[in-house]
Enzyme design. Structure first.
Site, short mmCIF file in Angstrom:
data_model
loop_
_atom_site.label_atom_id
_atom_site.label_comp_id
_atom_site.label_asym_id
_atom_site.label_seq_id
_atom_site.Cartn_x
_atom_site.Cartn_y
_atom_site.Cartn_z
N GLY A 93 0.72 -1.18 0.22
CA GLY A 93 -0.01 0.15 -0.31
C GLY A 93 0.63 1.50 -0.15
N CYS A 120 5.53 -6.12 1.50
CA CYS A 120 6.18 -4.77 1.73
C CYS A 120 4.67 -4.00 2.83
CB CYS A 120 5.02 -3.96 0.10
SG CYS A 120 6.15 -3.15 0.30
N TYR A 121 4.00 -2.86 2.55
CA TYR A 121 3.50 -2.73 3.81
C TYR A 121 2.74 -3.37 4.55
CZ TYR A 121 0.14 0.45 6.18
OH TYR A 121 -0.30 1.36 6.98
N HIS A 211 8.11 -8.32 -4.21
CA HIS A 211 6.19 -8.31 -3.87
C HIS A 211 6.95 -9.79 -4.88
CE1 HIS A 211 4.35 -4.92 -3.47
NE2 HIS A 211 5.67 -4.12 -3.28
N GLU A 213 4.11 -11.47 -5.94
CA GLU A 213 3.02 -11.47 -6.74
C GLU A 213 3.46 -11.00 -7.87
OE1 GLU A 213 2.11 -7.64 -4.98
OE2 GLU A 213 3.67 -9.80 -4.60
N SER A 265 -24.08 -11.04 -24.46
CA SER A 265 -23.57 -10.02 -25.62
C SER A 265 -22.30 -10.97 -26.52
CB SER A 265 -22.50 -8.93 -24.90
OG SER A 265 -21.09 -9.81 -24.29
N GLY A 266 -22.06 -11.73 -26.44
CA GLY A 266 -21.36 -12.63 -27.47
C GLY A 266 -19.80 -12.61 -26.71
N GLY A 267 -19.32 -11.88 -25.75
CA GLY A 267 -18.32 -12.07 -25.23
C GLY A 267 -18.17 -13.26 -24.51
N VAL A 268 -16.84 -13.41 -23.82
CA VAL A 268 -16.68 -15.39 -23.65
C VAL A 268 -17.53 -14.89 -21.84
CG1 VAL A 268 -14.43 -14.10 -22.26
CG2 VAL A 268 -14.92 -16.36 -22.60
N ASP A 269 -17.55 -13.55 -21.49
CA ASP A 269 -18.42 -13.12 -20.27
C ASP A 269 -18.99 -14.12 -19.68
OD1 ASP A 269 -15.97 -12.62 -19.39
OD2 ASP A 269 -16.00 -10.87 -19.11
N SER A 270 -20.29 -13.42 -20.72
CA SER A 270 -21.87 -13.65 -20.58
C SER A 270 -22.25 -15.22 -21.33
CB SER A 270 -22.23 -12.02 -21.52
OG SER A 270 -22.03 -12.23 -22.86
N ALA A 271 -20.93 -15.22 -22.19
CA ALA A 271 -21.70 -16.80 -22.55
C ALA A 271 -21.13 -17.61 -21.47
CB ALA A 271 -19.97 -17.35 -23.76
N LYS A 409 -10.62 -12.91 -15.70
CA LYS A 409 -10.75 -13.45 -16.50
C LYS A 409 -10.27 -15.00 -17.22
CE LYS A 409 -12.26 -11.22 -19.49
NZ LYS A 409 -13.90 -10.87 -20.46
#
Length: 553
Positions: A93, A120-121, A211, A213, A265-271, A409
């Site tokens: 942070g 870190c913080y 870090h 990550e 919408s045709g995108g991967v998320d809504s599909a 995602k």
């Protein structure tokens, strides 16, 4: 109080931590966060102190097949106890741990017997709150640093220095830990950080100034693995199989016998959201594709074809282009655009509901980064309101079903493959819900949308012809609201420039600009200027995320 494993417990990794976890009493009726997909698997909570890498920490934990969630710095001990986590990770942070007013961890959390890793913080905070000391350093330490592992390296670093000595790590701090908490051993140092890492295994306390990550830190993922397995006693039961089972049961419990509409919408998320809800409730689901007038070239037809070929799901088309353009007329502020688009989507679904009797639920492909960037969780700053989170109208007349709300995602893509979705849908590039509205800078008009749609099609065609489409996380065109002078056909022009944006990424939390071949960029530029009326200049965006975002608005 039960304690995490001591050094003597390392022969049976995580045994004492697992025992300690069973002793934590759930004394807060709040229970788990809405939408949790942990199921019966272990959970690690990432306490966010305003770090740019908090999402990345959560992803690294999930890559170890351990469920993780981000919680705000103001989280209380009773709230933590109610979640029964196997471990806590305190993020970095921007604050200084040694000054008044800096964010603190509820001191009672240290008494819960839950192993804690400070980064870190987070590491400085552990030291500051538990009797060590933190002070401004003579000089900051930013970027790559060489870290020397001392003694046996403790649980987190043992043996790593032999793989690369000194160990390359990624630093981003000005303050430094001067002394660790009493009883903790210093396990690493750098020229600018006398306490680059410390451990007190008996108390379950681990701190690293660097870090792990960030991919620039050597062995960073192994450090997370050691903390999770050996300190926390976490298993590896969180997988796509467990997500499907947990999410399906949650959807059935929420929807019951009611009908649901999915905004497709045709995108991967809504599909993926549609496929998951259909798996749970079958023909109680109807998908609605809203033609906003802001879709890509031939998008509506392509979505209808894909879903009629691969899904036995009812799909309706709602033509709402006129309504969307009317709502966006004169609107130039990006947040106002997103709110206008969010409201018009809901209105379109409400109109579609007249053809779906008793539709009570609306399914959305909301993702975890959408929620975080919209400031809807963890007390984080609003980076941009996503149309399906911060852009929803106050008079929403649906109950939301958001089965992907706690996923990133790349996890959604894996889930789509697990559900049997075709590759052309699973690996489709992300497309924002507001569509071309957030790629047209300034007022959104039908003419501007058509100009951008034609240019965007050329960009995607050239990448596909070059065989680069699968190498790119996201590629698109942006139409800025400025004019530039040009010369075409021996005449002066005063047209709009087009910005090409292409990035590489694994999860969209960070992204780098794609090093496209010059001949591909040249082909894009030549075709756009020749084939798209009103565009007389093409530029390429070479900014990474951070400091930029992937989208322009």
């Amino acid at each position: 109080m039960k304690t995490p494993p001591t050094a003597a417990d390392r022969g049976a990794p995580g045994a004492a931590a697992a025992e300690a976890r069973t002793a934590v009493v759930a004394d807060d009726a709040g229970g788990s966060a809405d939408g949790s997909l942990s199921g019966d698997s272990d959970t690690v909570l990432v306490v966010d102190f305003g770090a740019q890498y908090s999402q990345l920490i959560a992803r690294r934990v999930r890559q170890c097949r351990v469920y993780s969630e981000i919680v705000p710095a103001a989280v209380t001990a009773s709230q933590i106890a109610a979640r029964r986590p196997c471990g806590l990770i305190l993020s970095g942070g921007p604050a200084s741990a040694h000054v008044d007013g800096a964010p603190r961890l509820d001191p009672e959390i240290y008494e819960l017997g839950v192993p804690i890793l400070g980064i870190c913080y987070g590491a400085q905070l552990i030291a500051e709150q538990l009797g060590g000391s933190v002070a401004p350093n003579e000089r900051g330490e930013y970027g790559r640093a060489e870290m020397t592992v001392g003694g046996d390296g403790g649980l987190l670093l043992a043996g790593l220095s032999s793989q690369s000595s000194p160990l390359p790590v990624w630093m981003s701090h000005f303050d430094a830990i001067v002394s660790p908490p009493p009883g903790a051993a210093v396990t690493a140092e750098t020229p600018a950080s006398p306490v680059a890492a410390f451990e007190d295994a008996g108390r379950g306390l681990y701190g690293v100034q660097f870090h792990p990550e960030v991919e620039h830190t050597a062995c960073g993922q192994e450090i997370f693995e050691r903390f999770l397995r050996q300190a926390c006693g976490a298993g590896s039961g969180w997988s796509m199989d467990s997500i499907v089972e947990t999410a399906t049961a949650a959807i059935r419990g929420q929807v019951g016998d009611a009908r649901a509409i999915c905004g497709l919408s045709g995108g991967v998320d809504s599909a993926v959201a549609a496929a998951l809800v259909h798996r749970a409730v079958g023909d109680q689901l109807t998908c609605v594709l809203v033609d906003t007038g802001l879709l890509r070239m031939n998008e509506a037809a392509a979505v209808q074809e894909a879903f009629s070929s691969h899904f036995g799901i009812e799909l309706m088309l709602e033509d709402a282009a006129d309504e969307f353009f009317a709502a966006l007329a004169g609107v130039t502020d990006p947040e106002a655009k997103r709110r206008a688009v969010g409201e018009q989507f809901i209105r379109a679904f409400e109109r579609a509901r007249s053809r779906v009797p008793d539709a009570k639920f609306l399914v959305q492909g909301t993702l975890y980064p959408d929620v975080i960037e919209s400031g809807a969780t963890t007390g984080s700053s609003t980076i941009k309101s996503h149309h399906n989170v911060g852009g929803l109208p106050a008079d929403l007349d649906f109950e939301l079903v958001e089965p992907l709300r706690m996923l990133f995602k790349d996890e959604v893509r894996l889930l789509g493959a697990e559900l049997g979705l075709p590759s052309e849908i699973v690996h489709r590039q992300p497309f924002p819900g507001p569509g071309l509205a957030v790629r047209i800078i300034g007022e959104v008009t039908p003419d501007a949308a058509e100009t951008l749609r034609r240019a965007d099609a050329i960009v995607r065609e050239e990448l596909r012809e070059a065989g680069l489409e699968r190498d790119i996380w996201q590629s698109f065109a942006v139409l800025p609201d400025i004019r530039t002078v040009g010369v075409m056909g021996d005449e002066r022009t005063y047209g709009r420039p087009l910005v090409i944006r292409a990035v590489t990424s694994s999860d969209a939390m960070t992204a780098d600009w794609a090093r496209l071949p010059y001949d591909v960029l040249e082909a894009m530029s030549s075709r756009v200027v020749a084939e798209v009326s009103g565009v007389n200049r093409v530029v390429y965006d070479i900014t990474s995320k951070p400091p930029a975002t992937i989208e322009w608005e």
